[in-house]
Write a protein that holds these residues in place. Sequence first.
Motif, PDB file in Angstrom:
ATOM      1  N   ARG A   1      57.072 -18.305 -26.948  1.00  0.00           N
ATOM      2  CA  ARG A   1      58.162 -18.102 -27.898  1.00  0.00           C
ATOM      3  C   ARG A   1      59.122 -19.278 -27.779  1.00  0.00           C
ATOM      4  NH1 ARG A   1      59.868 -13.485 -26.404  1.00  0.00           N
ATOM      5  NH2 ARG A   1      61.806 -14.078 -25.322  1.00  0.00           N
ATOM      6  N   LYS A   2      59.340 -19.991 -28.924  1.00  0.00           N
ATOM      7  CA  LYS A   2      60.201 -21.172 -28.958  1.00  0.00           C
ATOM      8  C   LYS A   2      59.801 -22.203 -27.905  1.00  0.00           C
ATOM      9  CE  LYS A   2      64.184 -18.853 -30.968  1.00  0.00           C
ATOM     10  NZ  LYS A   2      65.640 -18.541 -30.830  1.00  0.00           N
ATOM     11  N   GLY A   3      58.510 -22.377 -27.762  1.00  0.00           N
ATOM     12  CA  GLY A   3      57.996 -23.396 -26.863  1.00  0.00           C
ATOM     13  C   GLY A   3      57.916 -23.009 -25.400  1.00  0.00           C
ATOM     14  N   GLU A   4      58.400 -21.828 -25.052  1.00  0.00           N
ATOM     15  CA  GLU A   4      58.395 -21.382 -23.662  1.00  0.00           C
ATOM     16  C   GLU A   4      57.383 -20.250 -23.478  1.00  0.00           C
ATOM     17  OE1 GLU A   4      60.156 -23.092 -21.693  1.00  0.00           O
ATOM     18  OE2 GLU A   4      61.544 -24.079 -23.065  1.00  0.00           O
ATOM     19  N   MET A   5      56.894 -20.135 -22.244  1.00  0.00           N
ATOM     20  CA  MET A   5      55.977 -19.035 -21.928  1.00  0.00           C
ATOM     21  C   MET A   5      56.768 -17.733 -21.887  1.00  0.00           C
ATOM     22  SD  MET A   5      53.615 -20.826 -18.949  1.00  0.00           S
ATOM     23  CE  MET A   5      55.018 -21.278 -17.935  1.00  0.00           C
ATOM     24  N   ASN A   6      56.486 -16.857 -22.828  1.00  0.00           N
ATOM     25  CA  ASN A   6      57.167 -15.568 -22.917  1.00  0.00           C
ATOM     26  C   ASN A   6      56.158 -14.511 -23.349  1.00  0.00           C
ATOM     27  OD1 ASN A   6      60.333 -15.563 -22.652  1.00  0.00           O
ATOM     28  ND2 ASN A   6      59.783 -17.507 -23.646  1.00  0.00           N
ATOM     29  N   GLY A   7      56.149 -13.402 -22.615  1.00  0.00           N
ATOM     30  CA  GLY A   7      55.199 -12.344 -22.923  1.00  0.00           C
ATOM     31  C   GLY A   7      54.060 -12.326 -21.915  1.00  0.00           C
ATOM     32  N   GLN A   8      52.964 -11.704 -22.321  1.00  0.00           N
ATOM     33  CA  GLN A   8      51.809 -11.588 -21.444  1.00  0.00           C
ATOM     34  C   GLN A   8      51.017 -12.890 -21.406  1.00  0.00           C
ATOM     35  OE1 GLN A   8      50.817  -8.780 -19.510  1.00  0.00           O
ATOM     36  NE2 GLN A   8      52.948  -8.293 -20.015  1.00  0.00           N
TER      37      GLN A   8
ATOM     38  N   VAL B   1      58.879 -18.197 -16.336  1.00  0.00           N
ATOM     39  CA  VAL B   1      58.799 -17.687 -14.967  1.00  0.00           C
ATOM     40  C   VAL B   1      58.153 -16.301 -14.984  1.00  0.00           C
ATOM     41  CG1 VAL B   1      60.814 -18.992 -14.207  1.00  0.00           C
ATOM     42  CG2 VAL B   1      61.101 -16.639 -15.017  1.00  0.00           C
ATOM     43  N   MET B   2      57.526 -15.971 -13.860  1.00  0.00           N
ATOM     44  CA  MET B   2      56.917 -14.644 -13.726  1.00  0.00           C
ATOM     45  C   MET B   2      58.028 -13.601 -13.618  1.00  0.00           C
ATOM     46  SD  MET B   2      53.794 -15.526 -11.055  1.00  0.00           S
ATOM     47  CE  MET B   2      54.843 -16.359  -9.856  1.00  0.00           C
ATOM     48  N   GLU B   3      58.031 -12.685 -14.522  1.00  0.00           N
ATOM     49  CA  GLU B   3      59.117 -11.700 -14.611  1.00  0.00           C
ATOM     50  C   GLU B   3      58.542 -10.389 -15.129  1.00  0.00           C
ATOM     51  OE1 GLU B   3      63.268 -10.986 -14.003  1.00  0.00           O
ATOM     52  OE2 GLU B   3      62.218 -12.895 -13.797  1.00  0.00           O
ATOM     53  N   GLY B   4      58.819  -9.300 -14.410  1.00  0.00           N
ATOM     54  CA  GLY B   4      58.293  -8.007 -14.829  1.00  0.00           C
ATOM     55  C   GLY B   4      57.037  -7.659 -14.047  1.00  0.00           C
ATOM     56  N   GLU B   5      56.153  -6.898 -14.684  1.00  0.00           N
ATOM     57  CA  GLU B   5      54.941  -6.441 -14.021  1.00  0.00           C
ATOM     58  C   GLU B   5      53.825  -7.479 -14.117  1.00  0.00           C
ATOM     59  OE1 GLU B   5      54.705  -3.478 -12.297  1.00  0.00           O
ATOM     60  OE2 GLU B   5      56.877  -3.472 -12.671  1.00  0.00           O
ATOM     61  N   GLY B   6      53.087  -7.608 -13.002  1.00  0.00           N
ATOM     62  CA  GLY B   6      51.985  -8.551 -13.021  1.00  0.00           C
ATOM     63  C   GLY B   6      51.116  -8.421 -11.782  1.00  0.00           C
ATOM     64  N   ILE B   7      50.042  -9.201 -11.800  1.00  0.00           N
ATOM     65  CA  ILE B   7      49.090  -9.220 -10.680  1.00  0.00           C
ATOM     66  C   ILE B   7      48.911 -10.671 -10.247  1.00  0.00           C
ATOM     67  CG2 ILE B   7      46.748  -8.719  -9.919  1.00  0.00           C
ATOM     68  CD1 ILE B   7      46.597  -6.567 -12.061  1.00  0.00           C
TER      69      ILE B   7
ATOM     70  N   LEU C   1      45.964 -10.156  -2.734  1.00  0.00           N
ATOM     71  CA  LEU C   1      46.281  -9.715  -4.087  1.00  0.00           C
ATOM     72  C   LEU C   1      47.542  -8.872  -4.069  1.00  0.00           C
ATOM     73  CD1 LEU C   1      43.905  -8.571  -6.847  1.00  0.00           C
ATOM     74  CD2 LEU C   1      45.800  -7.072  -6.249  1.00  0.00           C
ATOM     75  N   TYR C   2      48.443  -9.163  -4.999  1.00  0.00           N
ATOM     76  CA  TYR C   2      49.674  -8.380  -5.150  1.00  0.00           C
ATOM     77  C   TYR C   2      49.743  -7.828  -6.563  1.00  0.00           C
ATOM     78  CZ  TYR C   2      54.603  -7.280  -5.893  1.00  0.00           C
ATOM     79  OH  TYR C   2      55.774  -6.651  -6.219  1.00  0.00           O
ATOM     80  N   GLU C   3      50.085  -6.566  -6.663  1.00  0.00           N
ATOM     81  CA  GLU C   3      50.268  -5.922  -7.962  1.00  0.00           C
ATOM     82  C   GLU C   3      51.595  -5.190  -7.954  1.00  0.00           C
ATOM     83  OE1 GLU C   3      47.992  -2.888 -11.093  1.00  0.00           O
ATOM     84  OE2 GLU C   3      47.162  -3.255  -9.096  1.00  0.00           O
ATOM     85  N   GLY C   4      52.465  -5.578  -8.872  1.00  0.00           N
ATOM     86  CA  GLY C   4      53.772  -4.930  -8.915  1.00  0.00           C
ATOM     87  C   GLY C   4      54.764  -5.747  -9.703  1.00  0.00           C
ATOM     88  N   SER C   5      56.023  -5.634  -9.329  1.00  0.00           N
ATOM     89  CA  SER C   5      57.117  -6.262 -10.070  1.00  0.00           C
ATOM     90  C   SER C   5      57.422  -7.657  -9.546  1.00  0.00           C
ATOM     91  CB  SER C   5      58.373  -5.395  -9.969  1.00  0.00           C
ATOM     92  OG  SER C   5      58.161  -4.134 -10.592  1.00  0.00           O
ATOM     93  N   PHE C   6      57.856  -8.526 -10.501  1.00  0.00           N
ATOM     94  CA  PHE C   6      58.262  -9.890 -10.178  1.00  0.00           C
ATOM     95  C   PHE C   6      59.638 -10.164 -10.756  1.00  0.00           C
ATOM     96  CE2 PHE C   6      53.737 -10.089  -9.660  1.00  0.00           C
ATOM     97  CZ  PHE C   6      53.508 -11.082  -8.701  1.00  0.00           C
TER      98      PHE C   6
ATOM     99  N   HIS D   1      59.360  -8.798  -6.421  1.00  0.00           N
ATOM    100  CA  HIS D   1      60.693  -8.188  -6.410  1.00  0.00           C
ATOM    101  C   HIS D   1      60.598  -6.808  -7.053  1.00  0.00           C
ATOM    102  CE1 HIS D   1      65.111  -8.549  -6.132  1.00  0.00           C
ATOM    103  NE2 HIS D   1      65.115  -7.797  -7.237  1.00  0.00           N
ATOM    104  N   GLY D   2      60.983  -5.784  -6.281  1.00  0.00           N
ATOM    105  CA  GLY D   2      60.872  -4.408  -6.761  1.00  0.00           C
ATOM    106  C   GLY D   2      59.730  -3.698  -6.066  1.00  0.00           C
ATOM    107  N   GLU D   3      59.124  -2.745  -6.748  1.00  0.00           N
ATOM    108  CA  GLU D   3      58.000  -1.999  -6.189  1.00  0.00           C
ATOM    109  C   GLU D   3      56.713  -2.806  -6.336  1.00  0.00           C
ATOM    110  OE1 GLU D   3      57.751   0.948  -4.665  1.00  0.00           O
ATOM    111  OE2 GLU D   3      59.900   1.388  -4.695  1.00  0.00           O
ATOM    112  N   GLY D   4      55.903  -2.800  -5.265  1.00  0.00           N
ATOM    113  CA  GLY D   4      54.647  -3.524  -5.360  1.00  0.00           C
ATOM    114  C   GLY D   4      53.714  -3.215  -4.217  1.00  0.00           C
ATOM    115  N   THR D   5      52.451  -3.524  -4.443  1.00  0.00           N
ATOM    116  CA  THR D   5      51.404  -3.324  -3.431  1.00  0.00           C
ATOM    117  C   THR D   5      50.749  -4.662  -3.132  1.00  0.00           C
ATOM    118  OG1 THR D   5      50.944  -1.065  -4.171  1.00  0.00           O
ATOM    119  CG2 THR D   5      49.226  -2.176  -2.903  1.00  0.00           C
ATOM    120  N   GLN D   6      50.734  -5.014  -1.848  1.00  0.00           N
ATOM    121  CA  GLN D   6      50.117  -6.269  -1.413  1.00  0.00           C
ATOM    122  C   GLN D   6      48.878  -5.963  -0.579  1.00  0.00           C
ATOM    123  OE1 GLN D   6      51.131  -9.856  -1.665  1.00  0.00           O
ATOM    124  NE2 GLN D   6      48.994  -9.895  -1.016  1.00  0.00           N
ATOM    125  N   LEU D   7      47.756  -6.517  -0.987  1.00  0.00           N
ATOM    126  CA  LEU D   7      46.528  -6.459  -0.207  1.00  0.00           C
ATOM    127  C   LEU D   7      46.303  -7.836   0.390  1.00  0.00           C
ATOM    128  CD1 LEU D   7      44.225  -4.475  -2.674  1.00  0.00           C
ATOM    129  CD2 LEU D   7      45.680  -3.572  -0.840  1.00  0.00           C
TER     130      LEU D   7
END
Length: 476
Positions: free
Chosen positions: A91-98, A117-123, A131-136, A142-148
Amino acid sequence: WKLNMATRTRDVNNYSGSRRNQLRHGRGSYSYDNKFFQYEGDWENGLKHGQGKLHLGDGGFYEGTFVRGEIEGHGYRVFGISGKSYSGQFRKGEMNGQGLMRWTDGSQYEGNFTDNVMEGEGIYSDNQGGLYEGSFHGNKKHGEGTQLYSNGDSYVGNWVMGKRQGHGTMTCSDGSTYTGQWYCDMYHGEGRLDHSSHVTFEGIWSSGIPSVCTSYLKLEGKTPVIRISQVDSFSISIICCQSSGEINTVDNGRLLKLSGGIKAIKTEEGNSDTLQKSSSKLSHYSIVQQPNLFDKKKSMHTPLGEVYSYELLQEPLKEDDGQKGASPKTLHVESLSPTAIQKLPSNQQSLQSSSFTLSTPKERHAEEDLYLQSLQEVSPVFTSSGRAVFTGLVLPPPPAPTLKTCEEQEGELLHNKKSKRTVKQDKLHKSLEPRRARHCPPGTYVVKVEDATRPTPWPNFSLNETFIEIDVLPVK
């Protein structure tokens, strides 16, 4: 009339492609004046619009959708300097969204982006297999997450700017688990640890260390010395002490092991070692044969003096209760008169046929040999509420004829000089001979207590070894 028709021309602005109304329109390529950017793709009314590819001077590029001159929608971006790539929403030249970001080292992130930047939910998966799955937030967990983790460990809980912080549960591949509060990747606050070494602690933690720690080990009781006869088994109770001297009742699962030694001092001549007597009442034994068993390489300096290694064994477990303790011994009463037997407790009198036997010295020696053969290595013991109790401990006889009494040496000296022993010396020599082969000699022994907990559950967990003095008195 041709103004409304699309034309294909090359202009002075380095554009080659279709035009409409003198504007870039349709397919075409354009090189910017700064020579860093070059675009080829769809145009509409002079603006990049539709599908196209923008080349950058550092070797990178963007290929995807353009809307009214802006990078917008879905596209694929390669970064020239770092080599990483991104495929996803813009969006407007920047990485935004999935989107999906891949790094050259093999790690990748798939999830939500906000302004590059990585923001929100991701893997996120790293190049080591983690492997980490959770909030960024701000490119960090940052926030709730699971790290293997790649080693098989896992963490489920709170994160703050890339560090485990808040409440969480860590499960390790070796079976260790911790559930409780964290701060900056360390146990901090209230929590419980069940470690693979069998150590457990539940309480308050500070920077990865329990608030209550054991500082040293000591023998339980008022006296620092254990006194036994040479035919006795004995027990040792070790307590875990805090720096204040109080027992650490929350010390559980620490593995302690014992080993034996016999104290030594220099002879009056100062050129050989002798085994030390703890008091004037104890017989003086010397190393006279097999000196390799007591050579300098097998001695160690302790707070109690120089000590030679000496075997320490343990009586077998009882079958009825599984506890360590003394094995039943037969009481020989061939020398007791009927009157003496009548003076025994009534419960012992009733068991004469099974518990009391008449036996010859040869039979007694055979029974003693069987008893010695039943002895086993001392089993390590785990602490429970700050204590570790070792029962059924035995100091066995030395490998004969390693040790001899001064009286025996004197008798041999007389024999070598072809001198006749006195009756008293002869009786003493004969009476000592069988006992010397079946019991440890009187003297001062040392038991070393070691912390054998492996692996250690936290830094500075292991304790210094401690030494206990054992005075062995002769049987009268």
